[in-house]
Design an enzyme around this catalytic site. Structure first.
Site, PDB file in Angstrom:
ATOM      1  N   TYR B 434      23.934 -12.657  15.109  1.00 22.95           N
ATOM      2  CA  TYR B 434      24.445 -13.032  13.767  1.00 22.95           C
ATOM      3  C   TYR B 434      25.696 -14.072  14.050  1.00 22.95           C
ATOM      4  O   TYR B 434      26.291 -13.796  15.123  1.00 22.95           O
ATOM      5  CB  TYR B 434      24.508 -11.956  12.691  1.00 22.95           C
ATOM      6  N   GLU B 435      25.923 -14.704  13.027  1.00 21.51           N
ATOM      7  CA  GLU B 435      27.316 -15.518  12.944  1.00 21.51           C
ATOM      8  C   GLU B 435      27.041 -16.652  14.016  1.00 21.51           C
ATOM      9  O   GLU B 435      27.824 -17.116  14.763  1.00 21.51           O
ATOM     10  CB  GLU B 435      28.537 -14.768  13.262  1.00 21.51           C
ATOM     11  N   GLY B 436      25.705 -16.938  14.179  1.00 22.16           N
ATOM     12  CA  GLY B 436      25.291 -18.089  15.262  1.00 22.16           C
ATOM     13  C   GLY B 436      24.997 -17.400  16.343  1.00 22.16           C
ATOM     14  O   GLY B 436      25.682 -16.926  16.982  1.00 22.16           O
ATOM     15  N   GLN B 441      26.055 -20.757  20.025  1.00 22.53           N
ATOM     16  CA  GLN B 441      27.506 -21.046  20.477  1.00 22.53           C
ATOM     17  C   GLN B 441      27.738 -21.923  21.583  1.00 22.53           C
ATOM     18  O   GLN B 441      28.709 -22.594  21.649  1.00 22.53           O
ATOM     19  CB  GLN B 441      27.908 -19.624  20.971  1.00 22.53           C
TER      20      GLN B 441
END
Lengths: 593, 593
Positions: B434-436, B441
């Protein structure tokens, strides 16, 4: 819901293009022509996809139940088990005299990959039975063989292995389970065993527990351990089932994965047991089957990686997200499939180059076992003993990593149980632990196998790599550059590590043991490098001869080049870690952690 | 049951010996003397160990329940949430005018590590609230701030972030949720969002959903995405709660881990929403908070690794199995504790050198965020933008690997849920996604951040490493050999990779992107190498000055030497992978997978 398709084409390639099994002089191999193996693999693939795989999620979600002392496996397992028995799959490589088909271990290895890939938890019920039957085959009296083997080979009765106790796993010398000799030659077994896979269930009329225990009054420690046959239901003289034995399930463990397999705490309360093999030689009896059992577990690592990889590929072709950096590849659609993105490719190539390399390595290992057993070849026996911890440790560690990578391809959906990718990682995780945790495999490799027989097996391995490189130095230039040169370099790293151990580990054993894990992994990489070099050569040969399927062989070459360029160079890192020695590893006193 | 002890001593070392925070000219840092930070860390550590940690297993076992449209978190969560509110923890770094304590982000980062380590699923409820509040703080009108922030800073109301839809996650331009403008200036929001962490629960009077949606008639793709405030319960003019909004929970997801957090499918059926920030600038508004949010997730990777490591150490000291190869160390006992075995040591040192290095890296990252926000320092802002994908991707990947290693120390017990080690790996797994997802990234790092601002941030990073090496070239000889030289070498590898991208990635972007994941990892290693060089220097200084706790500093030096000798050399492998280019990565057509 994930899917599974047996990789029969790739298996055929390994068996025939690479290992050329039907040309081998190992007894029984001459029968293994392309059509014969194709028929078996297709059939096993069918039962894997159609019977076992659909129960994989069911097993994970439902798990097993313990009710009034009886263990119930997940819905559908019992029917599927019947189908496996009907198909004669459990006895594939067992002697004909006990109802088996006497096929090479190689074939049961290939079939076993499919069964594990489609349903590891289920396959363990017959896997454990196979292990127990092998022990009886190797060490049982004629009467014991007649009593137990026909039923176990058919899986009418299943089997288990009871080693671990709450306070001892690796260090079995501390075992407390005891065996009291009885006047009739039997023993009363008392104690508690834990982590007993397939420990109980209602899919068979009887369960034959093989139990390690100490005969009262025997030597201390590991030298006083003996192996016993302890049937769940006692068997009468005439082979019929008699009384229930004093063995019971204390508890079912809640585990991270393989929920469909009943992992039991087993209580032996003066249960009747029969010595298997010699008194106080229990560990030796266990070790007999260790090469096969450990190769089998290594195969589970590969199998979960293969199944997870197949689904990652499907998802990567299906999921539309973003555009290829080099220009839209699906301009009619709202986005490109994620397989166009280089980092998704990198991950899929990691997985593909591992599973195909690992399959070749495991199959080669199985031929060595056949060579040792069927031809009585001492050199093959030494080599497979050396390679066993590598097969077990490397294939399960890397196999697990690959399931994690496959899960990652799914993004957020990989974390949701419904999509099935989490189960592959959770199931694969156990293979790094059981049948000797991988750290113990590394210790076995460096602490025992390297020096075994004066180092002959490891020298034979290096010789084998060297000979291969020499014989193929005149091949196609690109092949030599992309395959032979990297293999030579990696093998040199491995030799340098061995040399470091010789020079620094004799006086200071920690210098060797602190590098054991790295050594196991670098050895694994060299083995896969060798397999890829062999597969690359086979692919070149097929292309030169003319083939109706050039794309398959071209893909092999490309995948091999990927492994050589991107995975194999890990040997240099492992070597540098090993050569840093034990100082920083062992420098802290325990209280400073 | 695992235990957790907040690593306050190590945090104090990083804050004061290494970062020397109270000497910094960042506004607010002058107050951060040893006693002040000790008081906060002790207090946060106490609530972590005593309130949050005991609920970690409970949350995993029970999970959340959805009943009649209401989500119930696990037993005890509601009471614990009250205690967190009473302690004022949610508003630690929020402005005083909205009820916060206005402490630096650095302090909430340190405290956040403890909260995540003791109970990640629980901590996410306030973490998401913090993220949503930050967005309102950065982009809200004065009226919006007055309406929502005081309640959100105190966590009387919680918050969520709604980005993902079933068919789009990374590629949000494909979003279908729509916003229809209403006469009163509000919008009607319709659509389905998935993977909404902390999406619903009964621990707060209201939940403020921040929802990305497309205003009807706006631009296509990502340029038409706007951000909306959609309260679960509408708020009246006077601030009191009004009608229930048309937002509901469609389903709770069954996940691999973080069971204590409610991951919801959220349905918006013409729900009333209010534009936050500008029309069609929704992504920009999300990006404002991204550095903090991603550092926060990186911190989760470290936190799970730390908690798992602590328990691995306890087990390794307690579990008796086998004897040290150098002679019994516990001769009175039946065996030695497994911490004597070199391979267990290797694993514990991998974990220890990672968590301590990662903590320093994350804390340093937090100071850069404070420097950017509080001092308006553009260079710090550029540097933390560059390092953000590294902090997120490297710390979560490695953090996960360390939880797997910690689990492995437990052998078979690591696989049994009762022992708690499985939960650390299962919870840590989500942070890689999650969060990319970490592949995204890596793409952000190589595809965007390297070239950002003409490459100034990355040059500044190299300059920073170079300057450090130069300034310390005259230090103690062993220090230079063991710390500075390896750091120089690793940094050179990283520069060579950057050079490869420049020379080969411009024309053929796949050559850069195929190496992006390796680059992210090698960058992470160089950052941890830099941190260990700084920590080594700080430890030497403390020892030279005379300290009452020399063992602590000596352990630091040894652990740093371990990292430098055994972990940092991974950069060479990553470089060789990168330099092999895209040919083998991209060579296969999709149908050949």
């Amino acid at each position: 819901m994930p899917s599974y398709t047996a990789p029969t084409k790739d298996m055929q390639f390994v068996l025939h293009d690479v290992l050329k099994v039907s040309a081998s002089d190992i007894p029984g191999y001459a029968d293994l022509d392309r059509d014969f193996t194709a028929a078996i693999l297709e059939e096993a693939g069918k039962i894997s996809s159609e019977v076992l795989h659909p129960l994989n999620t069911v097993g994970d979600v439902e798990g097993c139940r313990l009710e009034n002392g009886v263990v119930y496996p997940p819905t559908g397992f019992k029917d599927a088990f019947e189908k496996m028995k009907e198909g004669g799959w459990p006895g594939l490589d067992m002697p004909e005299e006990f109802g088996g088909q006497a096929l090479p271990y190689l074939i049961s290895t290939a079939v076993g990959e499919m069964f594990s890939a489609s349903n590891q938890a289920f396959t363990m019920y017959q896997g454990l039975t196979h292990g127990a039957a092998s022990a009886i085959l190797a060490h049982g009296s004629d009467a014991q063989k007649q009593t137990y083997l026909p039923k176990m080979v058919s899986c009418e009765w299943t089997g288990t292995m009871n080693l671990t106790e709450p306070h001892c796993g690796t260090d079995l010398g501390m075992m407390r389970t005891k065996a009291e000799p009885q006047a009739d030659g039997s023993y009363k077994i008392s104690g508690q065993k834990i982590f007993i896979s397939a420990g109980d269930h209602n899919m068979a009329d009887n369960i034959i527990h093989l139990v390690l225990a100490k005969i009262v009054g025997g030597p201390d420690g590991i030298k006083g351990v003996s192996l016993f046959i302890v049937p769940k239901v006692l068997v009468n003289e005439d082979g019929s089932l008699g009384e229930r034995n004093a063995v019971s399930v204390g508890k079912l463990e809640e585990k991270m994965g393989i929920h469909g397999n009943a992992t039991c705490v087993m209580n032996y309360d003066g249960a009747t047991g029969y010595l298997l093999g010699e008194e106080h030689k229990g560990m030796r009896a266990m070790f007999t089957m260790m090469n096969e059992a450990r190769l089998g577990v290594g195969m589970q690592g590969l199998a979960q990686a293969e199944a997870a990889y197949q689904n990652a590929v499907i998802y990567a072709k299906d999921r539309l997200q973003g555009r290829a950096v080099t220009g839209a590849e699906n301009p009619e659609g709202p986005a490109d499939p994620i397989i166009v993105h280089p980092d998704i490719r990198r991950s899929l190539m990691d997985q593909k180059s591992f599973t195909e390399g690992a399959r070749a390595f495991a199959f080669w290992g199985a031929t060595l076992i056949d060579q040792a057993h069927r031809s009585g070849d001492k050199e093959a026996d030494g080599l497979i003993s050396l390679l066993t911890p590598v097969l077990k440790g490397f294939l399960t560690d890397q196999g697990y990593d690959m399931t994690v990578q496959a899960q990652q391809v799914y993004g957020g959906h990989g974390y949701i149980e419904e999509w099935g990718m989490s189960q592959y990682t959770r199931d694969a995780r156990i293979a790094m632990i059981y049948e000797g945790a991988n750290g113990v495999q590394a210790l076995d490799l460096v602490g025992r196998k390297l020096a075994q027989d004066g180092g002959k097996p490891v020298m034979a391995f290096f010789e084998l790599v060297k000979t291969f490189c020499k014989e193929n130095a005149g091949e196609d230039e690109a092949y030599v550059r992309d395959f032979i040169e990297p293999l030579k370099k990696a093998s040199k790293d491995l030799q340098a590590a061995g040399m470091y151990f010789m020079q620094n580990g004799m006086k200071t054993p920690n210098n060797a043991l602190a590098g054991s894990y790295d050594f196991m992994h670098m050895f694994g990489h060299v083995c896969l490098g060798l397999m890829w070099a062999r597969m690359g050569k086979a692919a070149l040969a097929a292309l030169a001869e003319g083939t109706s399927d050039p794309d398959f062989y071209k893909a092999k070459l490309l995948t091999g080049r990927y492994y050589m360029a991107r995975r194999l160079p890990a040997t240099a890192l492992h070597l540098s870690r090993i050569e840093s020695g034990a100082d920083t590893v062992m420098g802290l006193t325990a209280d400073l952690f």
